[in-house]
Scaffold this motif. Structure first.
Motif, PDB file in Angstrom:
ATOM      1  N   TYR A  93      54.293  38.378  46.262  1.00 15.35           N
ATOM      2  CA  TYR A  93      53.323  39.441  46.070  1.00 15.35           C
ATOM      3  C   TYR A  93      53.022  39.577  44.583  1.00 15.35           C
ATOM      4  O   TYR A  93      53.667  38.942  43.742  1.00 15.35           O
ATOM      5  CB  TYR A  93      53.855  40.785  46.593  1.00 15.35           C
ATOM      6  CG  TYR A  93      54.069  40.853  48.080  1.00 15.35           C
ATOM      7  CD1 TYR A  93      52.994  41.015  48.956  1.00 15.35           C
ATOM      8  CD2 TYR A  93      55.352  40.761  48.624  1.00 15.35           C
ATOM      9  CE1 TYR A  93      53.198  41.074  50.335  1.00 15.35           C
ATOM     10  CE2 TYR A  93      55.564  40.825  49.999  1.00 15.35           C
ATOM     11  CZ  TYR A  93      54.475  40.980  50.840  1.00 15.35           C
ATOM     12  OH  TYR A  93      54.680  41.036  52.199  1.00 15.35           O
ATOM     13  N   ILE A 123      41.338  42.376  48.401  1.00  8.26           N
ATOM     14  CA  ILE A 123      42.775  42.333  48.139  1.00  8.26           C
ATOM     15  C   ILE A 123      43.449  43.526  48.810  1.00  8.26           C
ATOM     16  O   ILE A 123      42.917  44.638  48.822  1.00  8.26           O
ATOM     17  CB  ILE A 123      43.051  42.328  46.616  1.00  8.26           C
ATOM     18  CG1 ILE A 123      44.389  41.680  46.294  1.00  8.26           C
ATOM     19  CG2 ILE A 123      42.916  43.701  46.015  1.00  8.26           C
ATOM     20  CD1 ILE A 123      44.416  40.182  46.426  1.00  8.26           C
ATOM     21  N   GLN A 124      44.613  43.307  49.388  1.00  7.60           N
ATOM     22  CA  GLN A 124      45.264  44.330  50.202  1.00  7.60           C
ATOM     23  C   GLN A 124      46.438  44.976  49.483  1.00  7.60           C
ATOM     24  O   GLN A 124      47.272  44.302  48.881  1.00  7.60           O
ATOM     25  CB  GLN A 124      45.752  43.699  51.507  1.00  7.60           C
ATOM     26  CG  GLN A 124      46.307  44.686  52.508  1.00  7.60           C
ATOM     27  CD  GLN A 124      46.583  44.012  53.846  1.00  7.60           C
ATOM     28  OE1 GLN A 124      45.895  43.077  54.249  1.00  7.60           O
ATOM     29  NE2 GLN A 124      47.611  44.488  54.529  1.00  7.60           N
ATOM     30  N   MET A 139      50.709  44.432  45.802  1.00 10.54           N
ATOM     31  CA  MET A 139      49.499  43.923  46.444  1.00 10.54           C
ATOM     32  C   MET A 139      49.657  42.472  46.867  1.00 10.54           C
ATOM     33  O   MET A 139      50.589  41.784  46.450  1.00 10.54           O
ATOM     34  CB  MET A 139      48.310  44.055  45.482  1.00 10.54           C
ATOM     35  CG  MET A 139      47.980  45.496  45.114  1.00 10.54           C
ATOM     36  SD  MET A 139      46.536  45.617  44.020  1.00 10.54           S
ATOM     37  CE  MET A 139      47.223  44.987  42.493  1.00 10.54           C
ATOM     38  N   GLU A 140      48.730  42.042  47.705  1.00  4.46           N
ATOM     39  CA  GLU A 140      48.679  40.629  48.072  1.00  4.46           C
ATOM     40  C   GLU A 140      48.563  39.786  46.811  1.00  4.46           C
ATOM     41  O   GLU A 140      47.953  40.206  45.826  1.00  4.46           O
ATOM     42  CB  GLU A 140      47.449  40.347  48.940  1.00  4.46           C
ATOM     43  CG  GLU A 140      47.557  40.768  50.377  1.00  4.46           C
ATOM     44  CD  GLU A 140      46.313  40.367  51.152  1.00  4.46           C
ATOM     45  OE1 GLU A 140      46.436  39.592  52.102  1.00  4.46           O
ATOM     46  OE2 GLU A 140      45.218  40.852  50.798  1.00  4.46           O
ATOM     47  N   ALA A 142      46.986  36.540  45.249  1.00  2.00           N
ATOM     48  CA  ALA A 142      45.984  35.478  45.396  1.00  2.00           C
ATOM     49  C   ALA A 142      46.373  34.338  44.465  1.00  2.00           C
ATOM     50  O   ALA A 142      46.391  34.500  43.243  1.00  2.00           O
ATOM     51  CB  ALA A 142      44.594  36.007  45.047  1.00  2.00           C
ATOM     52  N   ASN A 190      36.788  38.700  38.828  1.00  4.33           N
ATOM     53  CA  ASN A 190      37.348  39.571  39.863  1.00  4.33           C
ATOM     54  C   ASN A 190      37.176  39.009  41.271  1.00  4.33           C
ATOM     55  O   ASN A 190      37.370  39.720  42.256  1.00  4.33           O
ATOM     56  CB  ASN A 190      36.716  40.960  39.772  1.00  4.33           C
ATOM     57  CG  ASN A 190      37.133  41.695  38.510  1.00  4.33           C
ATOM     58  OD1 ASN A 190      38.163  41.388  37.922  1.00  4.33           O
ATOM     59  ND2 ASN A 190      36.332  42.644  38.069  1.00  4.33           N
ATOM     60  N   TYR A 194      42.269  32.975  47.706  1.00  8.09           N
ATOM     61  CA  TYR A 194      43.540  33.442  48.272  1.00  8.09           C
ATOM     62  C   TYR A 194      44.648  32.400  48.132  1.00  8.09           C
ATOM     63  O   TYR A 194      45.793  32.735  47.841  1.00  8.09           O
ATOM     64  CB  TYR A 194      43.337  33.817  49.744  1.00  8.09           C
ATOM     65  CG  TYR A 194      44.546  34.434  50.382  1.00  8.09           C
ATOM     66  CD1 TYR A 194      45.152  35.567  49.828  1.00  8.09           C
ATOM     67  CD2 TYR A 194      45.096  33.894  51.551  1.00  8.09           C
ATOM     68  CE1 TYR A 194      46.270  36.142  50.413  1.00  8.09           C
ATOM     69  CE2 TYR A 194      46.213  34.475  52.143  1.00  8.09           C
ATOM     70  CZ  TYR A 194      46.792  35.595  51.569  1.00  8.09           C
ATOM     71  OH  TYR A 194      47.894  36.159  52.149  1.00  8.09           O
ATOM     72  N   MET A 203      38.675  36.606  47.599  1.00  5.20           N
ATOM     73  CA  MET A 203      39.165  37.980  47.623  1.00  5.20           C
ATOM     74  C   MET A 203      38.533  38.768  46.477  1.00  5.20           C
ATOM     75  O   MET A 203      38.551  38.324  45.326  1.00  5.20           O
ATOM     76  CB  MET A 203      40.684  38.008  47.467  1.00  5.20           C
ATOM     77  CG  MET A 203      41.452  37.142  48.453  1.00  5.20           C
ATOM     78  SD  MET A 203      41.452  37.835  50.113  1.00  5.20           S
ATOM     79  CE  MET A 203      42.713  39.092  49.947  1.00  5.20           C
ATOM     80  N   THR A 205      38.774  41.691  43.910  1.00  2.00           N
ATOM     81  CA  THR A 205      39.907  42.389  43.293  1.00  2.00           C
ATOM     82  C   THR A 205      39.436  43.351  42.208  1.00  2.00           C
ATOM     83  O   THR A 205      38.251  43.423  41.885  1.00  2.00           O
ATOM     84  CB  THR A 205      40.888  41.378  42.665  1.00  2.00           C
ATOM     85  OG1 THR A 205      40.235  40.733  41.555  1.00  2.00           O
ATOM     86  CG2 THR A 205      41.315  40.324  43.664  1.00  2.00           C
TER      87      THR A 205
END
Length: 404
Positions: A93, A123-124, A139-140, A142, A190, A194, A203, A205
């Protein structure tokens, strides 16, 4: 911090609701750090370099008890981003550590958005830790790199490839706009891949400048953004909507197809005047290879009147995007993009060497030419004082008058 609140409309922080992120957890601030309740690192912890240890020691012990800090991967004015690994699952992560005092505006904006969104191209947020002076956003991660770094490394890029990228970006933007969220800082830096594979998704971000607006008019007045991507209505200090994101998509599309910026000048006043007039062109041999339908897509986004500008939904239905450039040229644009990157990097390097006593060595310049970093904005985020100065310029006043 690049974002100054206007007088009548403010960003409205959102609380998690039924559509929010289901796994986000906010931990309450701790009282006295380093005393009772401190969680020791587990036995057998992997040794890290002194640099990693330096950042690990700054983290709250509850964070390091759950995540192993691996490497520093980014830094901002009030934040640090590190790559971590979950100690139990070994899942990688990213954690953004933000100073909650100096970086308050940024983390509040970002959290208010990320707590609400869940979309494959955004982004999660996984969970959040808070202390008295820091906020840790897990966060995830990438790992596929920035958009233009990937294009340069790929060696082959066509209009069809461009539409694949844009379709994902537009789907993400459409989702955000449907929730009343405006990103306000869309740019290639940005947009991250992924994973390194050829089939990786894009993604969106960095929601530090984003805004969630409630109300019947759905208008914003905050002056913020990155110079080359900022919409003319923001520069003109007019009330604006989420359509500012669509202007940025138009700029990104222009760059995707040419390796050049539609609005580009070392002098910010001249740069802003170009934007205020929407003055760009398709000059150059490389544009002769680009289809008319692709240019039509750009022309319908780089429109001064935001009402006339394509929305995210309309953009997804544009013939060029809808057909995935099926009727367009399959010419490889990679060489053209690389050459334009090289030329722009060379020009910027020469300009920087005249401004600084520390000249850029050619070896360093050649190395940077192999990435998309030369397309990054050379300017910091837009500041209110420079817009004040812009509006005092007689020529700019004439431009604004002509805009109505």
């Amino acid at each position: 911090m690049g974002c100054v609140s206007g007088k009548t409309v403010k960003t409205v922080p959102e609380t998690p609701d039924g559509n929010g992120h289901p796994v986000t957890m906010v931990y309450p601030p701790v009282g006295n750090r380093g005393q009772k309740g401190k969680v020791p690192p587990p036995e057998g912890q992997v040794r890290t370099s002194n640099k990693v240890k330096k950042y690990r020691d700054k983290f709250d012990p509850r964070v390091t008890a759950k995540y192993d800090i691996k490497a520093l991967i980014g830094r901002g004015s009030f934040s640090r981003v590190v790559r971590v690994e979950h100690r139990l699952t070994k899942q990688p992560y990213a954690i953004k550590m933000i100073d909650r005092v100096q970086g308050r505006e940024v983390f509040e904006s970002e959290l208010s958005v990320l707590r609400r969104v869940k979309h494959q191209y955004i982004i999660q947020l996984i969970e959040v830790f808070e202390t008295r002076d820091k906020v840790y956003m897990v966060m995830e991660l990438a790992t596929g790199g920035e958009l233009f770094d990937r294009i340069i490394a790929k060696g082959n890029f066509t209009e069809r490839d461009a539409t694949r990228v844009l379709q994902m970006v537009l789907e993400g933007v459409k989702y955000l706009h449907g929730l009343g969220i405006t990103h306000r800082d869309l740019k290639p830096e940005n947009l991250l891949y992924y994973h390194p594979g050829h089939d990786s998704k894009i993604m969106i971000t960095d929601f530090g400048l984003s805004a969630t607006v409630k109300g019947p008019d759905n208008m914003m007045r905050t002056t913020c953004g990155t110079p080359e991507y900022i919409a003319p209505e923001i520069l003109a200090r007019k009330s604006y909507t989420c359509q500012v994101d669509m202007w940025a998509v138009g700029v990104i599309t222009y760059i995707l197809l040419s390796g050049t910026m539609p609005f580009d000048d070392e002098n910010r006043t001249r740069l802003y005047r170009l934007i205020l007039k929407a003055k760009y062109s398709y000059a150059g041999e490389h544009w002769k290879e680009i289809s008319s339908v692709a240019k039509d897509f750009i022309d319908k986004l780089l429109v001064l009147d935001p009402i006339e500008r394509l929305t995210s939904s309309q953009s997804l239905k544009h013939p060029w995007i809808l057909s995935m450039a099926a009727g367009s040229s399959n010419k490889n644009l990679h060489r053209t993009i690389s050459q334009n990157l090289l030329q722009r990097q060379s020009t910027r390097s020469q300009a920087n060497s005249t401004k600084s006593a520390k000249s850029t060595r050619s070896t360093k310049s050649n190395k940077s030419n192999k990435s998309g970093k030369s397309l990054r904005s050379e300017h910091k985020r837009v500041q209110p004082e420079e817009i004040d100065a812009l509006h005092r310029d007689p020529e700019v006043q004439a431009d604004l008058a002509s805009m109505g």
